[in-house]
Design an enzyme around this catalytic site. Structure first.
Site, mmCIF file in Angstrom:
data_model
loop_
_atom_site.group_PDB
_atom_site.id
_atom_site.type_symbol
_atom_site.label_atom_id
_atom_site.label_comp_id
_atom_site.label_asym_id
_atom_site.label_seq_id
_atom_site.Cartn_x
_atom_site.Cartn_y
_atom_site.Cartn_z
ATOM 1 N N HIS A 67 0.835 -1.206 0.000
ATOM 2 C CA HIS A 67 0.000 0.000 0.000
ATOM 3 C C HIS A 67 0.873 1.261 0.000
ATOM 4 O O HIS A 67 0.667 2.169 -0.805
ATOM 5 C CB HIS A 67 -0.926 -0.018 1.224
ATOM 6 C CG HIS A 67 -1.792 1.177 1.349
ATOM 7 N ND1 HIS A 67 -3.109 1.190 0.964
ATOM 8 C CD2 HIS A 67 -1.526 2.427 1.820
ATOM 9 C CE1 HIS A 67 -3.623 2.391 1.198
ATOM 10 N NE2 HIS A 67 -2.678 3.155 1.722
ATOM 11 N N GLU A 68 1.852 1.295 0.895
ATOM 12 C CA GLU A 68 2.717 2.480 0.990
ATOM 13 C C GLU A 68 3.589 2.634 -0.253
ATOM 14 O O GLU A 68 3.872 3.751 -0.680
ATOM 15 C CB GLU A 68 3.572 2.419 2.255
ATOM 16 C CG GLU A 68 2.778 2.397 3.553
ATOM 17 C CD GLU A 68 1.731 3.498 3.675
ATOM 18 O OE1 GLU A 68 1.968 4.623 3.175
ATOM 19 O OE2 GLU A 68 0.675 3.234 4.266
#
Length: 153
Positions: A67-68
């Site tokens: 996600h990051e």
């Protein structure tokens, strides 16, 4: 897992799924409370909450990293890196990254367990509140009687 191992994991995931290098710093940050990780726009570093690894395991950690990394790579490419942007949603889907991280068990227990219980002295109506109530200022909504704190759970 150490910060060095985390750095290596982030670099490996970046190369394998995004086919792009991760050239900044990934570290554990114990100060993060309400999120699994964050991408820092100015430094391009990634912070990860170590509690997610401890409580939910490596699979959840990998999801947070993916996600990051979506934020990271889209930002560096000048594309839409925010949660609502179509570019971000498409990349999340492509790399099978979660849109949100799971809720920590410890945070869930803390949220459920912490509240104040007040009782009306006249009609015995019970009120549960997360925040403390000023019993000098507030009264019972049913009979306008005086409130007293019974317990703090």
């Amino acid at each position: 897992m150490t910060n060095e191992q985390l750095q290596k994991l982030v670099e490996d995931i970046s190369n394998a799924l995004f086919h792009l290098p991760f050239q900044h710093l990934a570290t554990f940050n114990k100060k993060l409370r309400s999120t699994g990780g964050r991408y820092l726009l100015l430094s391009h570093n990634i912070d990860i909450n170590p509690k997610y690894l401890e409580e939910l395991g490596v699979d959840e950690l990998v999801g947070i990293i993916k996600h990051e990394l979506c934020h990271y790579h889209l930002h560096l490419q000048g594309k839409g890196y925010n949660h609502g942007d179509p570019d971000f949603k498409q990349l999340l889907k492509r790399v099978d990254a979660p849109r949100y991280c799971s809720v920590l068990k410890s945070a869930e227990q803390k949220r459920k367990a912490s509240y104040h219980i007040y009782e009306c002295k006249d009609c015995k109506q019970i009120y549960k509140r997360k925040k403390r109530v000023n019993t000098e200022k507030f009264v019972c909504g049913k009979c306008r009687g005086k409130l007293q704190e019974v317990t703090r759970k």
